[in-house]
Design an enzyme around this catalytic site. Structure first.
Site, short mmCIF file in Angstrom:
data_model
loop_
_atom_site.label_atom_id
_atom_site.label_comp_id
_atom_site.label_asym_id
_atom_site.label_seq_id
_atom_site.Cartn_x
_atom_site.Cartn_y
_atom_site.Cartn_z
N PHE A 154 2.39 32.26 16.73
CA PHE A 154 2.80 30.87 16.91
C PHE A 154 1.56 30.04 17.16
O PHE A 154 0.79 30.32 18.07
CB PHE A 154 3.78 30.70 18.09
CG PHE A 154 4.27 29.27 18.19
CD1 PHE A 154 5.26 28.79 17.34
CD2 PHE A 154 3.69 28.39 19.10
CE1 PHE A 154 5.67 27.47 17.41
CE2 PHE A 154 4.11 27.06 19.17
CZ PHE A 154 5.11 26.60 18.32
N ASP A 171 -6.46 31.88 19.47
CA ASP A 171 -5.55 30.88 20.02
C ASP A 171 -5.15 31.35 21.42
O ASP A 171 -4.32 32.25 21.56
CB ASP A 171 -4.33 30.74 19.10
CG ASP A 171 -3.30 29.76 19.64
OD1 ASP A 171 -3.39 29.38 20.83
OD2 ASP A 171 -2.39 29.38 18.88
N LYS A 189 -1.90 24.17 27.19
CA LYS A 189 -0.89 24.43 28.22
C LYS A 189 -1.38 24.38 29.67
O LYS A 189 -1.26 23.35 30.32
CB LYS A 189 -0.20 25.77 27.91
CG LYS A 189 0.64 25.69 26.62
CD LYS A 189 1.67 26.79 26.52
CE LYS A 189 2.73 26.48 25.47
NZ LYS A 189 2.48 27.03 24.14
C1 LIG Z 1 2.42 26.46 22.83
C2 LIG Z 1 1.51 27.06 21.85
C3 LIG Z 1 0.93 26.28 20.82
C4 LIG Z 1 1.30 24.83 20.59
O1 LIG Z 1 0.95 24.01 21.65
P1 LIG Z 1 1.58 22.52 21.74
O2 LIG Z 1 0.91 21.94 22.96
O3 LIG Z 1 3.05 22.68 21.87
O4 LIG Z 1 1.21 21.82 20.49
C5 LIG Z 1 0.03 26.90 19.98
N1 LIG Z 1 -0.30 28.20 20.12
C6 LIG Z 1 0.21 28.96 21.10
C7 LIG Z 1 -0.23 30.38 21.25
C8 LIG Z 1 1.14 28.43 21.98
O5 LIG Z 1 1.68 29.21 22.93
#
Ligand SMILES: *Cc1c(COP(=O)(O)O)cnc(C)c1O
Length: 395
Positions: free
Chosen positions: A129, A216, A246
């Site tokens: 994701f 990421d 986050k």
């Molecule tokens: C939450 C998340 C995203 C996206 O972040 P947003 O602030 O919602 O755009 C991307 N990568 C990972 C691994 C995430 O957990």
């Protein structure tokens, strides 16, 4: 039901939260919940941590916004802290995780363009994701996220997660690869923790092929895994690009894309930008979070709590029917069942607990790093009881 004045993209929301303090939130009827999801890994310091509140109050009465036409001291301070703590060379600030990943993808594309590639490719993984913008939803390995948004941008090649051989095979078959982009632990994908040699082997492969290793860490960083960044679990390993968001602002929107070596030199004046990115308010919150993680030894605490939580869940759920795996790293914990279990969210709520189910059949726990031992134990006991009841009804 939420007001029809809102787009209905979040579905039917049935709980209204109005206040938070520490590890708890309260709904509009005054009921209290232990928050084991932390706004999806955002409020790692718990809700309304006084250090963050104080920093944003102070900045709100000093200077909220000036734009990146000017030097912004709080932005420079947060950049220096992050660079010092991560081993990376520099940082671009965004307002969200997806935007931090967009910056990473643009870095990879820029490198490919400099190399004269017609269609630079980024290797991404199944179950990944990476966000909801067009490029990041394309990088995401979940068809539901992509459904209905064609045409998707090109330049992504997908392989199974935790499979170095699949990437080695691509190296032989494909030309114009510039980067590998992945989560060191998959979050939305179901708290998937790869083999211990996965990242080291990918690092070696990227060095050998002259590809960027792009991690990421939007969900895994900011202490949650038991290290500030999850890659720091591997001695001496550094990515070329790492993104986070986050937990960095503990609720104030901020994202960061950090780069090192040649990746740190790719953006030049005018290459990229953001009106709000790195604004004084968000950066003060980010600095307060990093200082608090250190002052309260919360990263070590996350590692310790993670072991306690996993141990207790494993012992209370040993031999529980329908539980296929219990796994985690720090305070990223997943309990996988052999069937869909979304109803557990509602059942937990009835017992005063907020949890999440991801990938359809994985109970995901992302509690604040500020849990007490007693709260951690209570969390494990409650979740184990819920899962046992669920398993009994399913039998
Ligand atoms: C939450 C998340 C995203 C996206 O972040 P947003 O602030 O919602 O755009 C991307 N990568 C990972 C691994 C995430 O957990």
């Amino acid at each position: 039901m939420a007001t029809p004045a809102l787009m209905q993209n979040y579905g039917n929301r049935t709980l209204t939260l109005v206040r938070g303090e520490g590890n708890y939130v309260w709904d509009d009827a005054g009921r209290r919940y232990l928050d084991a999801i932390s706004g999806i890994a955002v409020c790692g310091l718990g809700h309304c941590h006084p250090a963050v509140t104080e920093a944003i109050q102070d900045q709100a009465q000093t200077l909220l916004h000036v734009s990146n036409l000017y030097n912004i001291p709080p932005q420079e301070q947060l950049a220096e802290k992050l660079v010092g703590l991560s081993g990376m060379d520099n940082v671009f600030f965004s307002n969200s995780g997806a935007e931090a990943n967009e910056a990473a993808i643009k870095l990879a594309r820029k490198l490919g363009n400099e190399r004269g590639y017609a269609c630079p490719k980024i290797i991404v993984t199944e179950g990944a994701f990476h966000g909801r913008t067009l490029a990041t939803l394309t990088a995401t390995g979940n068809a539901k996220v992509q459904q209905g948004f064609a045409p998707l941008p090109e330049g992504f090649v997908r392989v199974p997660y935790n499979d170095v051989a699949a990437i080695e095979k691509l190296a032989a078959e494909h030309s114009e690869i510039v980067a590998v982009m992945l989560e060191p632990v998959q979050g939305e994908g179901g708290i998937r923790v790869p083999d211990a040699d996965y990242l080291p082997r990918l690092r070696a492969l990227c060095d050998q092929q002259d590809w960027l290793l792009m991690l990421d860490e939007i969900q895994t960083a900011n202490g949650r895994s038991g290290k500030l960044f999850a890659y720091q679990h591997v001695d001496g390993l550094l990515p070329d690009v790492v993104t986070t968001a986050k937990g960095l602002g503990n609720g104030v929107p901020i994202g960061a894309c950090l780069a090192r070596g040649k990746a740190a030199e790719l953006f030049t004046a005018g290459s990229h930008g953001s009106t709000f990115g790195g604004n004084p308010l968000a950066c003060r919150a980010g600095s307060a979070v990093l200082e608090t993680l250190e002052r309260e030894s919360l990263i070590e605490r996350a590692a310790q709590l993670g072991v306690q939580l996993l141990d207790q869940l494993q012992s209370e759920l040993a031999n529980c029917a329908h539980v296929t795996d219990i796994r985690g790293l720090g305070l990223l914990v997943g309990i996988e069942l052999d069937r869909p279990c979304a109803e557990l969210v509602e059942q937990a709520r009835a017992r005063g607990l907020l949890i999440n189910v991801t990938a359809g059949n994985v109970v995901r726990l992302l509690p604040p790093l500020t849990l007490s031992d007693a709260e951690c134990s209570q969390l494990a006991t409650t979740v184990a009881a819920l899962v046992r009841d669920f398993a009994q009804q399913a039998a």
